[in-house]
Design an enzyme around this catalytic site. Structure first.
Site, PDB file in Angstrom:
ATOM      1  NE  ARG A  64      -1.580   0.857   3.934  1.00 19.13           N
ATOM      2  CZ  ARG A  64      -0.834   1.765   4.576  1.00 19.13           C
ATOM      3  NH1 ARG A  64      -0.858   3.038   4.205  1.00 19.13           N
ATOM      4  NH2 ARG A  64      -0.068   1.401   5.586  1.00 19.13           N
ATOM      5  CB  CYS A  97      -1.195  -3.671  12.115  1.00 12.37           C
ATOM      6  SG  CYS A  97      -0.985  -2.441  10.808  1.00 12.37           S
TER       7      CYS A  97
END
EC number: 2.1.1.45
Length: 264
Positions: free
Chosen positions: A21, A146
């Site tokens: 990303r 995360c």
């Protein structure tokens, strides 16, 4: 910590190169597990100096249910600054999901209070889980979680915790994550009158960024030091009443800090 260095070696030897990303590029493996016996020392990486002050304040910030970086900045912690908006807001990230997960009826669930109550009343439950991965609110978060969810496990009077981390920056983020959840496990164990078991870390996309390779090589050239000791100096009334000064880290003799860029 040998387990941490072994993970780095495994990624370098067995990983695949991937895009990501941030546009930085990574070397990645999928699915990896490490286990730390918390009765044998506090799992804080010693092959580079880790900023325990930031780790403690971030954990206290999560437990407060806060999602604005004001508290962190007041305590000279800048690890979330890159993702905050002009007002310091991050959207409904970890603290919001841990402490006030919204329900369809308009109520909110305090997952931390709930799981501690469950550990005390139903220690053999297989539902001792806290999740930050709220699919309905991901698009409102500055950064998707995360470390997505964690589960507690009670056996022989000991509390263990397993974290599932869907995405892991091994060089910069992982030392923080291991220490943070190890400390959280210690706090919950104290609140529930349990001894310490294991902290188990499980990673999904587990990666080294391409601009962290020199730093990784330097770290791998260093010999790990003995694990330090973390002591909780006081038992407050609840998990939410701990203060920074309640924690004392001793016998931490790390190698020097290694700087590396953050992929945003």
């Amino acid at each position: 910590m040998k387990q941490y260095l072994d993970l780095m070696k495994h990624i370098l030897a067995e990983g695949v190169d991937k895009s990501d990303r941030t546009g930085t590029g990574t070397r990645s493996v999928f699915g990896y597990q490490m286990r730390f016996d918390l009765s044998k020392g506090f799992p804080l990486v010693s092959t580079k100096k880790c900023h325990m002050r930031s780790i403690i304040h971030e954990l206290l910030w999560f437990l407060k249910g806060e999602t604005n970086v004001a508290y962190l900045r007041e305590n000279k912690v800048s690890i979330w600054d890159e993702w905050a908006d002009d007002n310091g807001d991050l959207g409904p990230v970890y603290g919001a999901q841990w402490r006030s997960w919204p329900t369809q009826s308009g109520d909110a669930i305090d997952q931390i209070s709930q799981v501690i109550a469950q550990i005390k009343s139903q220690p053999d439950s297989r539902r001792l889980i806290v999740s930050a991965w709220n699919v309905g609110e991901l698009d409102k978060m500055a950064l998707a979680p995360c470390h997505a969810f964690f589960q507690f496990y009670v056996a022989d009077g000991k509390l263990s915790c397993q974290l599932y981390q869907r995405s892991c920056d091994v060089f910069l983020g992982l030392p923080f994550n291991i220490a943070s959840y190890a400390l959280l496990t210690m706090m919950v164990a104290q609140q529930c009158d349990l001894a310490l078991g294991d902290f188990v870390w499980t990673g999904g996309d587990t990666h080294l960024y391409s601009n962290h390779m020199e730093q990784t090589a330097l770290q791998l050239s260093r010999e790990p030091m003995p694990l330090p000791t973390m002591t909780i100096l006081r038992r407050p009334e609840s998990i939410f009443d701990y203060q920074f000064d309640d924690f004392e880290l001793t016998n931490y003799a790390p190698h020097p800090h290694i700087k590396a860029p953050v992929a945003v």
